[in-house]
Write a protein that holds these residues in place. Structure first.
Motif, PDB file in Angstrom:
ATOM      1  N   GLN A 216      47.794  46.172  34.317  1.00 10.01           N
ATOM      2  CA  GLN A 216      49.021  45.443  34.627  1.00 10.01           C
ATOM      3  C   GLN A 216      48.920  44.764  35.984  1.00 10.01           C
ATOM      4  O   GLN A 216      49.370  43.621  36.157  1.00 10.01           O
ATOM      5  CB  GLN A 216      50.218  46.391  34.607  1.00 10.01           C
ATOM      6  CG  GLN A 216      51.562  45.710  34.815  1.00 10.01           C
ATOM      7  CD  GLN A 216      51.861  44.703  33.726  1.00 10.01           C
ATOM      8  OE1 GLN A 216      51.855  45.034  32.547  1.00 10.01           O
ATOM      9  NE2 GLN A 216      52.112  43.447  34.099  1.00 10.01           N
ATOM     10  N   SER A 217      48.329  45.428  36.953  1.00  9.13           N
ATOM     11  CA  SER A 217      48.184  44.854  38.302  1.00  9.13           C
ATOM     12  C   SER A 217      47.316  43.605  38.279  1.00  9.13           C
ATOM     13  O   SER A 217      47.609  42.622  38.952  1.00  9.13           O
ATOM     14  CB  SER A 217      47.580  45.895  39.252  1.00  9.13           C
ATOM     15  OG  SER A 217      48.421  47.024  39.376  1.00  9.13           O
ATOM     16  N   VAL A 218      46.235  43.642  37.495  1.00  9.36           N
ATOM     17  CA  VAL A 218      45.367  42.466  37.369  1.00  9.36           C
ATOM     18  C   VAL A 218      46.138  41.301  36.766  1.00  9.36           C
ATOM     19  O   VAL A 218      46.040  40.163  37.232  1.00  9.36           O
ATOM     20  CB  VAL A 218      44.130  42.807  36.517  1.00  9.36           C
ATOM     21  CG1 VAL A 218      43.356  41.535  36.155  1.00  9.36           C
ATOM     22  CG2 VAL A 218      43.218  43.769  37.258  1.00  9.36           C
ATOM     23  N   ALA A 219      46.910  41.583  35.720  1.00  9.94           N
ATOM     24  CA  ALA A 219      47.700  40.523  35.091  1.00  9.94           C
ATOM     25  C   ALA A 219      48.692  39.926  36.087  1.00  9.94           C
ATOM     26  O   ALA A 219      48.865  38.699  36.149  1.00  9.94           O
ATOM     27  CB  ALA A 219      48.433  41.079  33.876  1.00  9.94           C
ATOM     28  N   ASP A 220      49.337  40.782  36.884  1.00  7.00           N
ATOM     29  CA  ASP A 220      50.295  40.296  37.881  1.00  7.00           C
ATOM     30  C   ASP A 220      49.599  39.447  38.941  1.00  7.00           C
ATOM     31  O   ASP A 220      50.133  38.426  39.393  1.00  7.00           O
ATOM     32  CB  ASP A 220      51.011  41.476  38.542  1.00  7.00           C
ATOM     33  CG  ASP A 220      51.918  42.228  37.572  1.00  7.00           C
ATOM     34  OD1 ASP A 220      52.260  41.647  36.523  1.00  7.00           O
ATOM     35  OD2 ASP A 220      52.267  43.389  37.871  1.00  7.00           O
ATOM     36  N   GLU A 247      48.119  43.205  25.099  1.00 10.88           N
ATOM     37  CA  GLU A 247      48.694  42.220  24.199  1.00 10.88           C
ATOM     38  C   GLU A 247      49.677  41.368  24.987  1.00 10.88           C
ATOM     39  O   GLU A 247      50.886  41.588  24.990  1.00 10.88           O
ATOM     40  CB  GLU A 247      49.366  42.905  23.007  1.00 10.88           C
ATOM     41  CG  GLU A 247      48.357  43.531  22.050  1.00 10.88           C
ATOM     42  CD  GLU A 247      49.007  44.129  20.811  1.00 10.88           C
ATOM     43  OE1 GLU A 247      50.250  44.206  20.762  1.00 10.88           O
ATOM     44  OE2 GLU A 247      48.261  44.522  19.888  1.00 10.88           O
ATOM     45  N   ALA A 248      49.112  40.372  25.693  1.00 11.97           N
ATOM     46  CA  ALA A 248      49.881  39.531  26.606  1.00 11.97           C
ATOM     47  C   ALA A 248      49.320  38.110  26.569  1.00 11.97           C
ATOM     48  O   ALA A 248      48.153  37.906  26.215  1.00 11.97           O
ATOM     49  CB  ALA A 248      49.810  40.097  28.025  1.00 11.97           C
ATOM     50  N   PRO A 249      50.137  37.105  26.926  1.00  8.14           N
ATOM     51  CA  PRO A 249      49.665  35.707  26.876  1.00  8.14           C
ATOM     52  C   PRO A 249      48.445  35.434  27.743  1.00  8.14           C
ATOM     53  O   PRO A 249      47.653  34.541  27.436  1.00  8.14           O
ATOM     54  CB  PRO A 249      50.890  34.916  27.382  1.00  8.14           C
ATOM     55  CG  PRO A 249      52.055  35.804  27.117  1.00  8.14           C
ATOM     56  CD  PRO A 249      51.566  37.198  27.293  1.00  8.14           C
ATOM     57  N   ILE A 250      48.274  36.226  28.792  1.00 11.90           N
ATOM     58  CA  ILE A 250      47.159  35.982  29.707  1.00 11.90           C
ATOM     59  C   ILE A 250      45.841  36.513  29.149  1.00 11.90           C
ATOM     60  O   ILE A 250      44.773  36.256  29.705  1.00 11.90           O
ATOM     61  CB  ILE A 250      47.466  36.628  31.081  1.00 11.90           C
ATOM     62  CG1 ILE A 250      46.612  36.008  32.183  1.00 11.90           C
ATOM     63  CG2 ILE A 250      47.273  38.135  31.044  1.00 11.90           C
ATOM     64  CD1 ILE A 250      47.010  36.438  33.564  1.00 11.90           C
ATOM     65  N   VAL A 251      45.902  37.239  28.030  1.00 15.61           N
ATOM     66  CA  VAL A 251      44.728  37.901  27.448  1.00 15.61           C
ATOM     67  C   VAL A 251      44.307  37.201  26.157  1.00 15.61           C
ATOM     68  O   VAL A 251      45.138  36.925  25.287  1.00 15.61           O
ATOM     69  CB  VAL A 251      45.018  39.385  27.163  1.00 15.61           C
ATOM     70  CG1 VAL A 251      43.822  40.044  26.491  1.00 15.61           C
ATOM     71  CG2 VAL A 251      45.389  40.117  28.455  1.00 15.61           C
ATOM     72  N   TYR A 252      43.013  36.921  26.063  1.00 19.37           N
ATOM     73  CA  TYR A 252      42.430  36.357  24.836  1.00 19.37           C
ATOM     74  C   TYR A 252      41.774  37.500  24.071  1.00 19.37           C
ATOM     75  O   TYR A 252      40.726  38.004  24.467  1.00 19.37           O
ATOM     76  CB  TYR A 252      41.405  35.285  25.182  1.00 19.37           C
ATOM     77  CG  TYR A 252      40.779  34.616  23.985  1.00 19.37           C
ATOM     78  CD1 TYR A 252      41.492  33.681  23.235  1.00 19.37           C
ATOM     79  CD2 TYR A 252      39.466  34.910  23.598  1.00 19.37           C
ATOM     80  CE1 TYR A 252      40.922  33.062  22.136  1.00 19.37           C
ATOM     81  CE2 TYR A 252      38.886  34.297  22.500  1.00 19.37           C
ATOM     82  CZ  TYR A 252      39.621  33.363  21.769  1.00 19.37           C
ATOM     83  OH  TYR A 252      39.061  32.753  20.680  1.00 19.37           O
ATOM     84  N   PRO A 253      42.376  37.967  22.957  1.00 20.17           N
ATOM     85  CA  PRO A 253      41.825  39.125  22.239  1.00 20.17           C
ATOM     86  C   PRO A 253      40.762  38.727  21.221  1.00 20.17           C
ATOM     87  O   PRO A 253      40.872  37.707  20.538  1.00 20.17           O
ATOM     88  CB  PRO A 253      43.066  39.698  21.542  1.00 20.17           C
ATOM     89  CG  PRO A 253      43.915  38.491  21.275  1.00 20.17           C
ATOM     90  CD  PRO A 253      43.661  37.510  22.387  1.00 20.17           C
ATOM     91  N   LEU A 254      39.753  39.554  21.123  1.00 22.34           N
ATOM     92  CA  LEU A 254      38.721  39.403  20.102  1.00 22.34           C
ATOM     93  C   LEU A 254      38.516  40.755  19.434  1.00 22.34           C
ATOM     94  O   LEU A 254      38.260  41.755  20.114  1.00 22.34           O
ATOM     95  CB  LEU A 254      37.391  38.945  20.719  1.00 22.34           C
ATOM     96  CG  LEU A 254      37.265  37.484  21.141  1.00 22.34           C
ATOM     97  CD1 LEU A 254      35.949  37.261  21.880  1.00 22.34           C
ATOM     98  CD2 LEU A 254      37.353  36.571  19.935  1.00 22.34           C
TER      99      LEU A 254
END
Length: 532
Positions: A216-220, A247-254
Motif C-alpha cells: 500500500q505504501s508503494v502505491a501511495d 487489485e488496483a488501477p496502478i497494478v497491471y496483473p498477469l
C-alpha cells in the motif's frame, strides 16, 4: 600513517552530543566510515536475497516462457497508462521465481535493474520484512551512486527512521534521493526507460500485515510522485492479504495460468533428459530418442503446467538409486499431481530411525543450518543427517560439503508435509516438532562456547529462536501440549536452562537479536507458561 578510525570495530555508534553509545540493529549509526563499508554495515543488506545470490537459482531456459516475459517487459517499459506495478500471480510451482530471476538478469544486463529481493520461507531474513527495505535502499546506493551521500544524510538526520512507517522510509530513503539527483539522471531516465525493482514471492514473507502495508505504501508513493522513474515487478501466489492490495488501477496483473506452459515444459524435459543421457555411460545402448516422443507427451500431460512437478520428476529419475531409464518407467506410472509425486519419492526412500526427526526439523527451522550445525543441534553426527536423507535427492538439495545446508527444491514440500490430509503417513506434526526443537535448542545453549563470550552457529540459532519455536508450537497445538510427556521433557529442560548461568545467552541476545521483538516474544512465552 593515518590514525585509526574512531570506534574501530564497533557495529553501531551514536556520537551525538559527546555521548558515546553502542547500539545495534535498527538503532542507526550517526558516524560513517569513509570507506565503502559504512553504509553496508549500517543497513546490513540481505545479499542472499538478491538476484546474484549464490544458491542453485532457477531461471527460464532460452526460448521458453517468451509470451509472459515479453508481456512483463512491455508493462515495465511502457510510458503510457497508469500502471506502474506489474503483478505476476500464479499457483505454487508454476515458475514465477524462474521468470522473475530471468527478468532481473535481463534488466541488470541493460543497466535497468535498481534492486531485487527474493523472499523465501524458512530462510531467516529472507522470510521476514526486517531487512527488506534496508536491502533495497543499499542496492539503490549502488545502482545510482550519487544517492549514497543523500541516503547517509537522511539516516544521520533521523537515526530512528527504520522504526517509522514504510511510506516515510520510502519517501526519505528512496524517492527524495532519486529526485534530488534528477539532473541529468532523471531526465535521461524519463526519456529512455524506468529502473526496475523485482520483488519475488511476496507470499513467502511471514509478516503478512507488514508486507500488505508495504504494498500500500508503494502505491501511495507512486500516486504522490508521477515523475518517479521506477517500475516494480511483484510475483506471488494469489493470497487474500495480497490480492486486496494489488487489485488496483496502478497494478497491471498477469495470471501465469493464462499462458500455456506445455510446450515450455516439453522443452525443459528434453533439455534435462539430454544431459542425463550424456552423463550416464551405462545408457549408451538405450534406443534414441530417449525418452520417446510418446513418453515425453505423457510426462508433459502429468505436469499439468507445473514446473516444480516437472523438475521434481526429473530429479526422481536422476537420483542415482537406479539407472535413469528404469526410474523413468516408474515415473510414468505416477499419477498427475505434486502430492502424489512427493508421496512416491518418500515411499521409495530408506526410513532410518532419524529420518522423521531430521526432516521435521529441516521443515520447521526459521533458517537453514549447515549439515554440521544441524547435526550438533540434534546431537547427531553429520553422517546421521546424510543417511536419514538418502533417497530424497529429488526433493531436497543435499550438498556434498557438510558445511553447507540442506535446502528444499521448492517450499511446496513444506506445505505438503505439514498438512496431514495431504501427506498422510509422512505428516510432520508442527506443534510437537516445534517443542522438540525447543528442547534441542535449550540443550545446545547449556553448553558453554569455547574461548568466546557469545554463541555461534547452531548455538546462536538456538539462543535466538527457542522462544519463537515454543510460541509457534503452543499457538498451533494448544496449552495441552505442555501436559504431555513431551511437555514434561520441555519443563525439565527449561528449569535446567533457567537454573544455569545465562551470561552467554544474554550476551548473544544483546549482540544479535532484534531486542524489541525478542522481549515481546519472551513476554508472550512467560504469559503462556503462567496460564498453563
Amino acid at each position: 600513517m593515518s590514525s585509526p578510525l574512531p570506534f574501530h570495530g564497533s557495529s553501531a555508534v551514536d556520537a551525538r552530543g559527546g555521548t558515546f553509545t553502542e547500539v545495534h540493529r535498527d538503532q542507526i549509526v550517526n558516524y560513517f566510515q569513509n570507506d565503502k563499508m559504512g553504509l553496508h554495515k549500517l543497513l546490513s543488506p540481505v545479499h542472499e536475497a538478491e538476484y546474484t545470490r549464490s544458491e542453485n537459482v532457477a531461471r527460464c531456459l532460452p526460448c521458453t516462457r517468451e509470451g509472459v516475459i515479453n508481456e512483463i517487459k512491455q508493462s515495465i517499459d511502457s510510458n503510457t497508462g497508469n500502471a506502474r506495478i506489474c503483478w505476476l500471480k500464479g499457483p505454487a510451482g508454476s515458475g514465477k521465481s524462474a521468470i522473475s530471476q530471468t527478468i532481473a538478469e535481463w534488466y541488470a544486463g541493460k543497466n535497468g535493474l535498481l534492486a531485487s529481493f527474493f523472499f523465501l520461507r524458512g530462510a531467516g531474513n529472507r522470510s521476514n520484512i526486517t531487512r527488506f527495505i534496508p536491502s533495497l535502499i543499499y542496492q539503490l546506493s549502488l545502482s545510482i551512486p550519487k544517492t549514497k551521500p543523500l541516503i547517509e544524510r537522511a539516516i544521520q538526520n533521523e537515526p530512528s527512521i527504520f522504526q517509522s512507517s514504510f511510506q516515510h522510509q520510502l519517501r526519505k530513503l528512496l524517492v527524495e534521493p532519486i529526485l534530488a539527483v534528477r539532473n541529468p539522471i532523471l531526465a535521461t531516465l524519463m526519456r529512455k526507460k524506468s529502473l526496475l525493482i523485482v520483488i519475488d514471492a511476496l507470499d513467502e514473507c511471514d509478516d503478512k500485515d507488514p508486507i500488505a502495508e508495504f504494498i500500500q505504501s508503494v502505491a501511495d508513493i507512486f500516486q504522490e510522485n508521477h515523475r518517479l522513474p521506477i517500475r516494480i515487478l511483484y510475483t506471488s501466489r494469489i493470497e487474500e492479504h495480497l490480492r486486496k492490495k494489488l487489485e488496483a488501477p496502478i497494478v497491471y496483473p498477469l495470471n501465469l495460468e493464462d499462458f500455456d506452459a506445455h510446450v515450455d515444459i516439453r522443452t525443459f524435459f528434453r533439455s534435462r533428459f539430454s544431459i542425463i543421457l550424456q552423463e550416464n555411460q551405462a545408457m549408451r545402448s538405450i534406443a534414441l530418442p530417449w525418452p520417446s516422443d510418446a513418453d515425453l507427451d505423457a510426462l508433459v500431460r502429468k505436469s499439468e503446467g507445473s514446473f516444480i512437478f516437472a523438475n521434481t520428476l526429473v530429479n526422481f529419475v536422476d537420483d542415482g538409486t537406479d539407472l535413469p531409464h528404469r526410474k523413468l518407467q516408474t515415473a510414468l506410472t505416477v499419477d498427475a499431481g505434486l502430492d502424489v509425486l512427493y508421496s512416491q519419492v518418500l515411499s521409495a526412500a530408506s526410513h532410518t530411525k532419524n529420518v522423521e526427526r531430521v526432516i521435521g526439523t529441516i521443515m520447521l527451522l526459521n533458517e537453514v543450518l549447515p549439515i554440521t550445525s544441524l547435526a550438533r543441534l540434534l546431537q547427531l553426527e553429520s553422517a546421521d543427517i546424510i543417511q536419514a536423507l538418502l533417497g530424497l535427492q529429488s526433493i531436497l538439495l543435499i550438498p556434498s560439503d557438510d558445511d553447507q545446508p540442506v535446502r528444499l527444491f521448492h517450499t511446496s514440500l513444506r506445505d505438503f508435509l505439514t498438512v496431514q490430509p495431504r501427506s498422510g503417513a509422512f505428516f510432520v506434526d508442527p506443534p510437537p516438532r516445534h517443542l522438540c526443537i525447543v528442547i534441542n535448542c535449550l540443550k545446545a545453549v547449556m553448553i558453554p562456547p569455547e574461548n568466546v563470550i557469545f554463541y555461534d552457529k547452531e548455538q546462536k540459532y538456538a539462543a535466538l529462536n527457542w522462544c519463537d519455536h515454543f510460541l509457534r508450537g503452543l499457538t498451533i497445538g494448544g496449552d495441552h501440549l505442555l501436559r504431555s510427556q513431551l511437555g514434561a521433557s520441555f519443563m525439565s529442560s527449561i528449569v535446567n536452562f533457567a537454573s544455569g548461568p545465562l551470561d552467554f545467552w544474554v550476551n548473544t541476545v544483546i549482540l544479535d537479536a532484534d531486542l524489541p521483538a525478542m522481549l515481546h516474544t519472551l513476554a508472550l512465552m512467560l504469559l503462556r507458561l503462567q496460564v498453563s
